[in-house]
Scaffold this motif. Structure first.
Motif, short mmCIF file in Angstrom:
data_model
loop_
_atom_site.label_atom_id
_atom_site.label_comp_id
_atom_site.label_asym_id
_atom_site.label_seq_id
_atom_site.Cartn_x
_atom_site.Cartn_y
_atom_site.Cartn_z
N GLU A 1 0.82 -1.22 0.00
CA GLU A 1 0.00 0.00 0.00
C GLU A 1 0.85 1.27 0.00
O GLU A 1 0.32 2.37 -0.05
CB GLU A 1 -0.92 0.00 1.23
CG GLU A 1 -1.94 -1.11 1.23
CD GLU A 1 -2.93 -0.98 0.08
OE1 GLU A 1 -3.39 0.15 -0.20
OE2 GLU A 1 -3.22 -2.00 -0.55
N ASN A 2 2.19 1.13 0.08
CA ASN A 2 3.07 2.29 0.07
C ASN A 2 2.87 3.11 -1.21
O ASN A 2 2.56 2.57 -2.26
CB ASN A 2 4.53 1.85 0.12
CG ASN A 2 4.92 1.28 1.45
OD1 ASN A 2 4.93 1.99 2.44
ND2 ASN A 2 5.25 0.00 1.48
N ARG A 3 3.09 4.42 -1.09
CA ARG A 3 3.13 5.29 -2.27
C ARG A 3 4.55 5.21 -2.82
O ARG A 3 5.49 5.64 -2.17
CB ARG A 3 2.77 6.73 -1.89
CG ARG A 3 1.34 6.86 -1.40
CD ARG A 3 0.98 8.29 -0.96
NE ARG A 3 1.93 8.79 0.03
CZ ARG A 3 2.56 9.97 -0.06
NH1 ARG A 3 2.33 10.79 -1.06
NH2 ARG A 3 3.40 10.35 0.89
N VAL A 4 4.70 4.61 -4.00
CA VAL A 4 6.02 4.31 -4.57
C VAL A 4 6.30 5.17 -5.79
O VAL A 4 5.44 5.33 -6.65
CB VAL A 4 6.10 2.81 -4.95
CG1 VAL A 4 7.43 2.51 -5.64
CG2 VAL A 4 5.92 1.92 -3.73
N TRP A 5 7.53 5.69 -5.84
CA TRP A 5 8.05 6.38 -7.01
C TRP A 5 9.28 5.61 -7.46
O TRP A 5 10.03 5.08 -6.63
CB TRP A 5 8.46 7.81 -6.68
CG TRP A 5 7.33 8.77 -6.62
CD1 TRP A 5 6.93 9.63 -7.59
CD2 TRP A 5 6.42 8.97 -5.52
NE1 TRP A 5 5.84 10.36 -7.17
CE2 TRP A 5 5.50 9.96 -5.90
CE3 TRP A 5 6.28 8.39 -4.26
CZ2 TRP A 5 4.48 10.41 -5.08
CZ3 TRP A 5 5.26 8.82 -3.44
CH2 TRP A 5 4.37 9.82 -3.84
N LEU A 6 9.50 5.56 -8.76
CA LEU A 6 10.67 4.88 -9.32
C LEU A 6 11.61 5.93 -9.90
O LEU A 6 11.17 6.90 -10.51
CB LEU A 6 10.23 3.90 -10.41
CG LEU A 6 9.27 2.82 -9.89
CD1 LEU A 6 8.58 2.12 -11.04
CD2 LEU A 6 10.01 1.84 -9.01
N ALA A 7 12.91 5.75 -9.70
CA ALA A 7 13.89 6.74 -10.15
C ALA A 7 15.08 6.03 -10.79
O ALA A 7 15.81 5.30 -10.12
CB ALA A 7 14.36 7.60 -8.98
N LEU A 8 15.24 6.26 -12.08
CA LEU A 8 16.36 5.68 -12.82
C LEU A 8 17.67 6.33 -12.40
O LEU A 8 17.75 7.56 -12.27
CB LEU A 8 16.15 5.89 -14.33
CG LEU A 8 17.26 5.41 -15.24
CD1 LEU A 8 17.32 3.88 -15.24
CD2 LEU A 8 17.06 5.94 -16.65
#
Length: 139
Positions: free
Chosen positions: A93-100
């Motif tokens: 349920e975490n709010r996830v962002w992905l970063a290259l």
């Protein structure tokens, strides 16, 4: 992403917390009041072992801690397929962002020979991760 809300690298554009959307135009606020502005970060590769470990960790983090705080989760990566991205985002349920991390495995020319001599027992990814993590500690 526009106006400092995201970044583009290697043909991929990604928003930074708390922004979302194609142009990073939407704000994704925390679901609970926060006293501290913070993020929790991970780094991963697209291997089955890493994805299983990350999924378990994200689920445990939510259950044991982040459910009460709802800090954004930033997962740094060296390039992920759409399937792996979806798997990480749907793991909890975490709010996830992905970063290259651009050129994550690239070893600067001036480091190539010393790195080979000193860390020959470690994978390139491990050496790159060590170099990447040292930046925030010593800047």
């Amino acid at each position: 992403g526009g106006r400092g809300r995201g970044r583009c690298s290697e043909g991929l554009c990604e928003c930074l917390p708390p922004y979302r959307g194609e142009m990073c135009e939407f704000e994704d606020p925390p679901r609970v009041p926060q006293k501290v502005r913070a993020v929790i970060h991970y780094i991963t590769a697209e291997t089955e072992r890493d994805l299983v470990d990350l999924s378990r960790s994200l689920e445990s983090l939510w259950r044991q801690f982040n459910k009460a705080f709802d800090y954004p989760i930033v997962v740094f990566h060296e390039g992920l397929s759409a399937k792996a991205r979806r798997r990480i985002i749907e793991a909890s349920e975490n709010r996830v962002w992905l970063a290259l991390i651009p050129k994550f495995k690239e070893v600067p020319a001036e480091w190539a020979e010393p790195a080979e001599a000193m860390a020959q027992d470690f994978a390139v990814g491990y050496r790159a991760m060590t170099r990447w993590r040292s930046g925030p500690c010593f800047l």
